[in-house]
Design a protein around this motif. Sequence first.
Motif, PDB file in Angstrom:
ATOM      1  N   ILE A 131     -19.016  -5.972   8.735  1.00 51.13           N
ATOM      2  CA  ILE A 131     -18.716  -5.226   7.504  1.00 51.13           C
ATOM      3  C   ILE A 131     -18.541  -6.196   6.345  1.00 51.13           C
ATOM      4  CG2 ILE A 131     -16.903  -3.870   6.360  1.00 51.13           C
ATOM      5  CD1 ILE A 131     -16.592  -2.360   9.057  1.00 51.13           C
ATOM      6  N   ASN A 132     -17.865  -7.311   6.635  1.00 48.52           N
ATOM      7  CA  ASN A 132     -17.610  -8.284   5.573  1.00 48.52           C
ATOM      8  C   ASN A 132     -18.884  -8.990   5.121  1.00 48.52           C
ATOM      9  OD1 ASN A 132     -15.549  -9.692   3.937  1.00 48.52           O
ATOM     10  ND2 ASN A 132     -16.345 -11.479   5.003  1.00 48.52           N
ATOM     11  N   VAL A 142      -1.551 -10.414   4.732  1.00 48.69           N
ATOM     12  CA  VAL A 142      -0.961  -9.081   4.697  1.00 48.69           C
ATOM     13  C   VAL A 142      -1.344  -8.334   5.962  1.00 48.69           C
ATOM     14  CG1 VAL A 142      -0.796  -6.949   3.374  1.00 48.69           C
ATOM     15  CG2 VAL A 142      -1.290  -9.077   2.206  1.00 48.69           C
ATOM     16  N   SER A 186      -0.737  -4.593   7.961  1.00 44.89           N
ATOM     17  CA  SER A 186      -0.196  -3.239   7.882  1.00 44.89           C
ATOM     18  C   SER A 186       0.832  -3.047   9.008  1.00 44.89           C
ATOM     19  CB  SER A 186      -1.354  -2.260   8.019  1.00 44.89           C
ATOM     20  OG  SER A 186      -0.973  -1.140   8.736  1.00 44.89           O
ATOM     21  N   GLN A 206      -7.502 -13.489   7.219  1.00 47.97           N
ATOM     22  CA  GLN A 206      -7.221 -12.064   6.972  1.00 47.97           C
ATOM     23  C   GLN A 206      -8.260 -11.172   7.670  1.00 47.97           C
ATOM     24  OE1 GLN A 206      -4.524 -10.739   4.844  1.00 47.97           O
ATOM     25  NE2 GLN A 206      -5.180  -9.004   6.070  1.00 47.97           N
ATOM     26  N   ILE A 207      -9.502 -11.612   7.667  1.00 46.65           N
ATOM     27  CA  ILE A 207     -10.555 -10.813   8.323  1.00 46.65           C
ATOM     28  C   ILE A 207     -10.311 -10.770   9.827  1.00 46.65           C
ATOM     29  CG2 ILE A 207     -13.048 -10.703   8.793  1.00 46.65           C
ATOM     30  CD1 ILE A 207     -13.481 -12.041   6.083  1.00 46.65           C
ATOM     31  N   LEU A 232      -8.282  -3.619  14.417  1.00 40.12           N
ATOM     32  CA  LEU A 232      -9.299  -2.631  14.796  1.00 40.12           C
ATOM     33  C   LEU A 232      -9.563  -2.716  16.304  1.00 40.12           C
ATOM     34  CD1 LEU A 232     -11.222  -0.521  13.584  1.00 40.12           C
ATOM     35  CD2 LEU A 232     -12.919  -2.308  13.314  1.00 40.12           C
ATOM     36  N   THR A 262     -15.719  -6.023  12.133  1.00 45.93           N
ATOM     37  CA  THR A 262     -15.064  -6.447  10.893  1.00 45.93           C
ATOM     38  C   THR A 262     -15.870  -7.555  10.208  1.00 45.93           C
ATOM     39  OG1 THR A 262     -12.999  -5.958  11.997  1.00 45.93           O
ATOM     40  CG2 THR A 262     -12.835  -7.156   9.950  1.00 45.93           C
ATOM     41  N   ASP A 270      -0.483  -1.185  11.944  1.00 46.95           N
ATOM     42  CA  ASP A 270      -1.395  -2.004  12.756  1.00 46.95           C
ATOM     43  C   ASP A 270      -0.618  -2.926  13.681  1.00 46.95           C
ATOM     44  OD1 ASP A 270      -3.702  -0.957  11.805  1.00 46.95           O
ATOM     45  OD2 ASP A 270      -4.122  -2.552  10.367  1.00 46.95           O
ATOM     46  N   ASN A 297      -7.615  -8.314  10.488  1.00 46.41           N
ATOM     47  CA  ASN A 297      -8.162  -6.948  10.410  1.00 46.41           C
ATOM     48  C   ASN A 297      -8.963  -6.613  11.663  1.00 46.41           C
ATOM     49  OD1 ASN A 297      -7.099  -6.849   7.861  1.00 46.41           O
ATOM     50  ND2 ASN A 297      -9.039  -6.997   6.776  1.00 46.41           N
TER      51      ASN A 297
END
Lengths: 290, 397
Positions: free
Chosen positions: A254-255, A136, A138, A4-5, A12, A251, A141, A8
């Motif tokens: 941030i995580n 998931v 978006s 998932q990361i 981005l 990402t 995205d 993301n």
Amino acid sequence: MSLQIIINGLALGSVYALIATGFSLIFNVLKFSNFSHGALMTLSAFIGYFVSVATGWKLIPVIAVSMLAGGLIALIGEFVAFRKITIRNTSPVYFFVSSITLGTLYEGIVTIWVGPNFYNFPRFFKSSVIRFSGLVVSTSDLIMFISSVIALVLLVLLIQKTRLGRALRSVSFDRDTAGLMGINVFGTIQFAFLLSGALAGLAGVFLGINYTLFPQLGNLVVKGFIASVIGGLGSISGAVIGAVLLGLIETLLINFVGSGYAPVFSFVIMLVFLLVRPQGIAGSNIQEKA
Amino acid sequence: MKRLLAILLAAFMTLGLAACGTSNQPAPTPTPGGNQPSAEGDIVIGVLQDITGPTSTLGKMIQDGAQWAADEINAAGGVNGRKIQLKTYDTKGDVQEAINAFTRMATTDKVTAVIGPPVANIGIAIAPISENYNVPVLAFAIDDRATIKDDKTPYKNMFLFQPSAMQQGDIMANYAVTEKGFKKFGIIYNQANAYSVSLVDAFKKSASGLGATIAAEVPYQPTDKDFKTMLNKIVAEGVDAIYAPNYTQELILIVQQARAIGYEGPLVCGLDAAPPFPSLAGADANGIIYINNITESEPQIQSIAKAYKEKKNSDATNKFFLGYDVMKIIAKTVGEVGDDSVAIRNAVEKLTGYQGLTGNITIDPATHQTKGLEMVMHEIVDEQPKMIKRYAVPEKK
């Protein structure tokens, strides 16, 4: 590392790729960092927004309007802010000053036009989320990622396979010789601005959908610049690689270390590249003017 | 031609330098007494607001509310026969701009009182400077540090006209834990914003005291636009609710991105989830619980909100009514004690039971904050705010 990361990070990265590509295109041809690109994204996105509100048009026509607006404004911008400097071949720092001034002008126009408030594009997608095997994504995205890939493939094909693309490469390599060989140098430069402006329009719409519209939206151009430096200033493919890498790195940071340190690491990575490998990942060996 | 251009450029530069010179004048020495305008002429009230900049939606609304109240007062003959004149300065959301503007209001303009900022960062910045002058600042910055000094005594001129961050955080935590039954929270907040930070501190303290746990706390930077990874961390903890006391624009992104990563649970928010937030965020806003100074369904709010909508073609938000109430309080006080700013300050400190549009306002002299003022809990249902109940602000412990 969670898938998932990575998803993301790719999302981005595709935002940054759209910004970085338009930015790199101008660097490739005129060898300067066009910092008005961010404000142009904002201006063309707002044009798309007001058209969509007034007409109720769906995503694709809105993107088309924004790209067209971005392209046309970039053409005017080239004529007003850069043409004389290019003809006179004067100090490179004037390109830098001129691009900052042009960007401030665009941002000022947007601020006067819409005020300091923020706006939301109408909802273009029936479902905001797509799920598959526990992951998931978006919808915006995913569509942005696909649009970025299509736009960038078309751009690469255009540059590599067409006469206009060859002209672009020639002007980028040696403007004077290209002119002597019968290439319309300023026509080619204008074409580069048209393409770059259209990419700004495309990026602007997706940034607006993802991050709302406001006059300072174009400040994200800094991320496009960092991506270009990492990938190799002036290289389109390098810009995409740098952007995706930057998106993933941010990402992950941030995580794992939190949002506070993520920008610090991004700038450190950029500085490391400038010190160790200034030509970036793609190795494009271009002498920057400003 | 070139010479002419050079002369014109030189003239512009000279004018520019001259303008800079006047704007950067050192502040005149503070006057020992209050600002005492002549008995004749208008009563000048300073309005220190974010008219442009990232929080302009707040500042412009307060300015509009104050102007609306001033127009009503002037139309009814003014205060003791004198008109009210508002002198507005734009802070641009910038602390230094706000300090310069406040100093100018207190010294050059000699305003009777100042309707102060809604933003904590600016409130905190001008609080110590306000000690040098004798002009009361009737403000909306909810951070305790904007009204109370480190030694726990109040700044003599700083006043707050809505519940403080401590009180609001307390209300939110009480409602979320005891009324909604949430036991496990995730928190996402702007760590560079005093408003967010002070609300989070108060919320955490109260929620923990009520037996709830904070499973994940994610601070972000003001420049952040992509919150999905941060929200993923919170959602992965299986929280019952996300507490997000952030400004409207950030809140829109957080809510939309929370829904975009599949989080369908509730978010608990501060004042910024009040209209126009529900219409800006759309269906993603459903399920959000927020606090407000007013509820749009009350008759005294409805009539003025309708008039505002007809005149301005936009909706009046809670900040409009706060600005309106404070302007009316200043006018009432001037009517009672005259326009000497020290007399006004002393009267505001003793304000008791003023029935405004935002509730029954009493100022606590020990804190210069409101005492016992109710706030209204709302939930967003079908993209519309729905009032749940009024909460009295708990007494400060």
